[in-house]
Design an enzyme around this catalytic site. Structure first.
Site: not given
Ligand code: SAM
Length: 673
Positions: A71
């Protein structure tokens, strides 16, 4: 095992971080000094693929692989502040991604539990956070839309992906007074950031904070899975094969002959990539070896590649390396590649390549530019122990004495290391982990003393000590299942590759020769559902598009393989490809041999069509045509697995070396014929 974080950290990271905090975060109204301090402390570049290092402190989200993003720093700050964290708070994060936000949270809260649904991301983030010392973060691979019950209730929950609504299960895992912050919206890509505060057992306050754009929350209480991710579900029925075949035919670059193939367009596509991974669909097909050699020669001569890393054991390949680069180490005269399956490396095709390499290296004046030949695999536990002892005997007899004592723990298992693993698992023998890891640490600690006598010899000894440490763990892990041992082996191969790259310096470039199942991105195959990763996936995550992954395939012909582990090599007939496979599509083009660009083909429709999962064939050391569908086919998405595919419709077995072909070779010749 330590992997260098970034070899490109030429900028002043601390200064960039201070500037980022001032201009992107504090200037937009984030005031909490603990949060600002956290952003000044956590190096964002350590959470990004190396090729994106230059964009680290830009005011934007960035790709981290698997279609996901890290993000924008301001958004992480905004969400962290919205959580109203207090000292002592325990936080659940859904969507670990790169692990960056978890690292920030860990400096403001007491304990962070983070869940990521993509196994590979979870794995990399967990290791990364451990290595960087964020010891109050735990990462789980799973569906975070249903939280992490084991550690509930949480004082705060942050969700880094947008869902259709706030999951009920997450609300139920909030402690009284707890805050949840997440993007919510009626479409998967546009949301409003909401904060929910738990006031009582069934009472929640909800506030809208800001318009945001997040990747979708995919899971039981989020959105459904996208079609391209259903790799491991029921076998998909391939659609419109005739149309796809036509697209392949139109896009394919025919190969008239291996020796005469025009590889300029392929080299252009490879561009500035630092790693080129060349696969093979079998371990015994002559065309695959010869074509890899041809591409590698071009990369060495025209693109400055100076490392060839192969799916062979380190000490064996080190003998070839010593021969090819005229090095003093290793000194042992033992023959190379005598372990089953010998034909994989003791063959005419490899011999011809090694001869070419030796000649070419002899003509290169600067030793740094000569091309090394290295083994990535970890099956040579005892040969590697021997190599470390021989090295220390020459340099430091006292250290050699200690090494003998420590490695003595493994000596009784020399002929059957798998039995060692079983004995430790069943508690009938002690684990040798501690002494073998201590040995590696000791060697590394003496880097400065030993390196001065000869860098290459020291590097060889350290790699052998690393291999002993990984090999010891590998044989223990075998008893916890094939997933664990597969992952440990590919992790070792990846780390060895990284170590060789960093040893040769920032301008080093490597070509890797391994089976398709190691070099194609595992996340795009059914390996992902089994929780397995591989070298291709780890390389992609670390190097992004600075790695170019090439798969190879065939329809029919002959192949060198055994019928069972340890059995003799046979030349077997390869059955024509299965009707539902990618191979069948290629065969139906009626083009004998070709290169197919998959990353960005000129016809986008080709990539789109190939994105439907299909079967793909893998023949290893063992080939059992009679059970082929069950034992040799798996489900994959070709354009996500590889950047390029090399096709040979009819192929033939490699030519194993025999004593005849070795007549007249010099004594130093590593195959020791
Ligand atoms: N916080 C992260 C960072 O600092 O790099 C960025 C997160 S990214 C915007 C969103 C993440 O949420 C992705 O890696 C995606 O695979 C994960 N995601 C989506 N649905 C999810 C779920 N049901 N459970 C866990 N992770 C999930």
């Amino acid at each position: 095992m330590e992997v260098p974080l970034s070899t490109h950290a030429t900028f002043d990271s601390a200064a960039e971080r201070h500037q980022m905090v001032a201009l992107q975060i504090a200037a937009r109204g984030i005031r909490d000094p603990r949060i600002l301090e956290a952003f000044r402390a956590v190096p964002r570049e350590a959470f990004l693929p190396v090729d994106l290092a230059e964009f680290t402190y830009q005011d934007t989200p960035l790709p981290i692989g698997d279609g996901q993003t890290i993000s924008q720093p301001y958004i992480v700050a905004l969400m962290t502040e919205a959580l109203r964290l207090k000292p002592g708070d325990r936080v659940l994060e859904v969507g670990t991604g790169s692990g960056y936000a978890a690292a920030i949270l860990s400096r403001v809260a007491t304990q962070v539990f983070s869940v990521e649904r993509i196994e590979a991301l979870a794995y990399v983030a967990r290791r990364r956070l451990e290595r960087l010392g964020f010891s109050n973060v735990q990462v789980l691979h799973g569906d975070g839309s249903v939280g992490w019950l084991e550690h509930a209730p949480y004082d705060a929950i942050t969700v880094a992906a947008g869902g259709p609504d706030v999951p009920e299960t997450l609300l139920s895992q909030l402690a009284p007074g707890g805050r949840l912050v997440m993007p919510v919206g009626s479409t998967p890509r546009r949301q409003s950031l909401v904060r929910v505060t738990r006031r009582g057992s069934d009472q929640y306050d909800r506030e809208d904070l800001e318009e945001v754009r997040f990747v979708p929350l995919i899971g039981v209480e989020g959105w459904g899975e996208p079609a391209t991710e259903r790799v491991h579900g029921a076998r998909a029925t391939p659609s419109r094969p005739a149309a796809v075949t036509k697209l392949i035919r139109e896009e394919a670059e025919p190969i008239a002959s291996i020796e005469g193939a025009e590889l300029g367009p392929l080299l252009d596509r490879i561009g500035e990539a630092r790693l080129v991974l060349l696969g093979e669909a079998t371990h015994g097909t002559s065309e695959f070896y010869r074509m890899r050699a041809r591409i590698t020669q071009e990369l060495i001569e025209r693109r400055g590649f100076n490392i060839v890393a192969v799916e062979a054991d380190w000490p064996d390949a080190a003998r070839v390396d010593a021969y090819a680069r005229n090095l003093p180490c290793p000194r042992s005269g033992a023959r190379a590649f005598t372990r089953f399956p010998t034909w994989m490396w003791r063959n005419e095709e490899v011999k011809n390549f090694v001869e070419w390499l030796r000649k070419r290296n002899a003509a290169v004046k600067d030793p740094d530019l000569r091309t090394g030949f290295h083994g990535l695999d970890l099956y040579s536990l005892h040969a590697s122990i021997q190599a470390v002892l021989e090295y220390l005997d020459r340099l430091d007899p006292e250290a050699a004495r200690i090494a003998r004592r420590r490695y003595g723990c493994l000596t009784p298992w020399e002929s059957d290391p798998a039995a060692y693993g079983q004995a430790v698992t069943t508690g009938s023998y002690r684990s040798c982990e501690e002494p073998v890891v201590a040995m590696l640490k000791d060697l590394l600690a003496k880097r400065l003393d030993y390196m001065s006598s000869d860098g290459e010899c020291f590097h060889d000894a350290v790699q052998n000590a690393r291999l002993v440490a990984s090999g010891e763990g590998y044989y223990r892990s075998m008893f916890y299942g094939s997933k664990q041992s597969w992952n440990l082996r590919d992790q070792h191969m990846f780390e060895t590759l990284e170590t060789v790259l960093s040893f040769r310096g920032p301008r080093a470039k490597a070509v890797v020769w391994e089976h398709n199942s190691h070099v194609g991105n595992a996340a795009a195959t059914e390996m992902r559902a089994r929780g397995e990763h591989n070298v291709g996936q780890l390389v992609r995550e670390r190097h992004g598009n600075a790695a170019y992954l090439v798969g190879f395939g065939t329809d029919r012909g002959t192949v060198a393989a055994a019928s069972e582990w340890g059995g003799p090599m046979e030349v077997k007939d390869v059955r024509p490809a299965h009707a539902d496979s990618y191979e069948k599509l290629c065969h139906d083009t009626k083009t004998e041999a070709f290169l197919l660009h998959l990353r960005e083909p000129s016809r986008k429709a080709l990539r789109d069509e190939l994105l439907s999962p299909r079967l793909e064939r893998a023949i290893g050391v063992i080939y059992r045509p009679e059970t082929e569908l069950l034992s040799h086919y798996f489900q994959a998405i070709l354009p996500l697995q590889f950047d390029e595919y090399v096709w040979f419709d009819v192929t033939s077995s490699i030519a194993p070396l025999d004593s005849e072909s070795g007549r007249g070779m010099p004594d130093t010749y590593p195959f020791g014929l």
